[in-house]
Design an enzyme around this catalytic site. Sequence first.
Site, PDB file in Angstrom:
ATOM      1  N   ASP A   1      18.581 -15.064 -13.002  1.00  0.00           N
ATOM      2  CA  ASP A   1      18.982 -13.741 -12.556  1.00  0.00           C
ATOM      3  C   ASP A   1      19.242 -12.900 -13.792  1.00  0.00           C
ATOM      4  O   ASP A   1      19.488 -13.436 -14.881  1.00  0.00           O
ATOM      5  CB  ASP A   1      20.251 -13.821 -11.694  1.00  0.00           C
ATOM      6  CG  ASP A   1      20.441 -12.584 -10.826  1.00  0.00           C
ATOM      7  OD1 ASP A   1      20.022 -12.619  -9.653  1.00  0.00           O
ATOM      8  OD2 ASP A   1      20.979 -11.586 -11.332  1.00  0.00           O
TER       9      ASP A   1
ATOM     10  N   ARG B   1      29.113   4.154  -7.229  1.00  0.00           N
ATOM     11  CA  ARG B   1      29.237   2.827  -7.844  1.00  0.00           C
ATOM     12  C   ARG B   1      29.866   2.906  -9.240  1.00  0.00           C
ATOM     13  O   ARG B   1      30.623   2.015  -9.631  1.00  0.00           O
ATOM     14  CB  ARG B   1      27.851   2.170  -7.946  1.00  0.00           C
ATOM     15  CG  ARG B   1      27.204   1.844  -6.599  1.00  0.00           C
ATOM     16  CD  ARG B   1      27.759   0.579  -5.990  1.00  0.00           C
ATOM     17  NE  ARG B   1      27.159   0.274  -4.712  1.00  0.00           N
ATOM     18  CZ  ARG B   1      26.050  -0.461  -4.553  1.00  0.00           C
ATOM     19  NH1 ARG B   1      25.407  -0.931  -5.613  1.00  0.00           N
ATOM     20  NH2 ARG B   1      25.589  -0.717  -3.344  1.00  0.00           N
TER      21      ARG B   1
END
Length: 272
Positions: free
Chosen positions: A142, A37
Amino acid sequence: MAAITFSDAQFKTIGDIMYEAVGLSYSDSKKSLIQSRLAPRIQRLGLEGFADYIAILQDETQASEFQMAVDLLTTNETYFFREPKHYELLEAELSARKSKEPLSIWSAASSFGDEAYSTAMLLSDMQISGKIGPEWSILGTDISHRVLLSAKEGVYPQDRLRDVSADRLRRYCLRGEGESEGQSMVHEKIRSRVQFGQLNLCKPFEGLGPFDVVFLRNVLIYFDAPTKRDVVDRVLQTLKPGGLFFLGTAEGRAQCDTPLITVQPGAFRKVA
């Protein structure tokens, strides 16, 4: 291009940074995932390797890059009306209420907003049919600033709306044309009912709630057991007694100190 080396010590350092800041927990088996990633990002920034990137993550003036790392290390896969039985239960529960008092719902890990807008579509339909009153609101939070910006725009690939009925699509979404073909925008009358804000569930927070319903679906997978318990209890403090609490169906029963009654898989009621 040669692969960037990633030592066990560097893996542990990044894991410690992410756990301390946002509660993300990675077992040893996740080392290759983190490498895959972050390595492309390191190359794009023109850095020598993970040591340089760790230095950036530890620099408090590099908050935007830290946020980028969080985005890269979390998966935000979602779509509208995911786990439809939860929405069926929510509709049944709200329809059975004897009063039409104001409703407040929290999507606590709202990601790109699919969950919050799905709920808003349902509540709008229920208001039109007279099952609930006109005063209702939805909060979506979030940790990722990037996904919140996207959520506020309310534009989605049409595949993400595959479980939205044709009638709801007609009434609540605008289909893109030309360069926007293949995308749809949630109508302003739905977007205006949802407020979005950034929140780290792993840190203490104040001023939220009380809520009638809380969604905390498909986020606990990122946390270790003690953090899961802390997050769930912290979130449940904002839920009214008797209120509904939703986890992802596959996440099992909530491990917490707050008394809950199981209603159906992934759905619980806070004990009064």
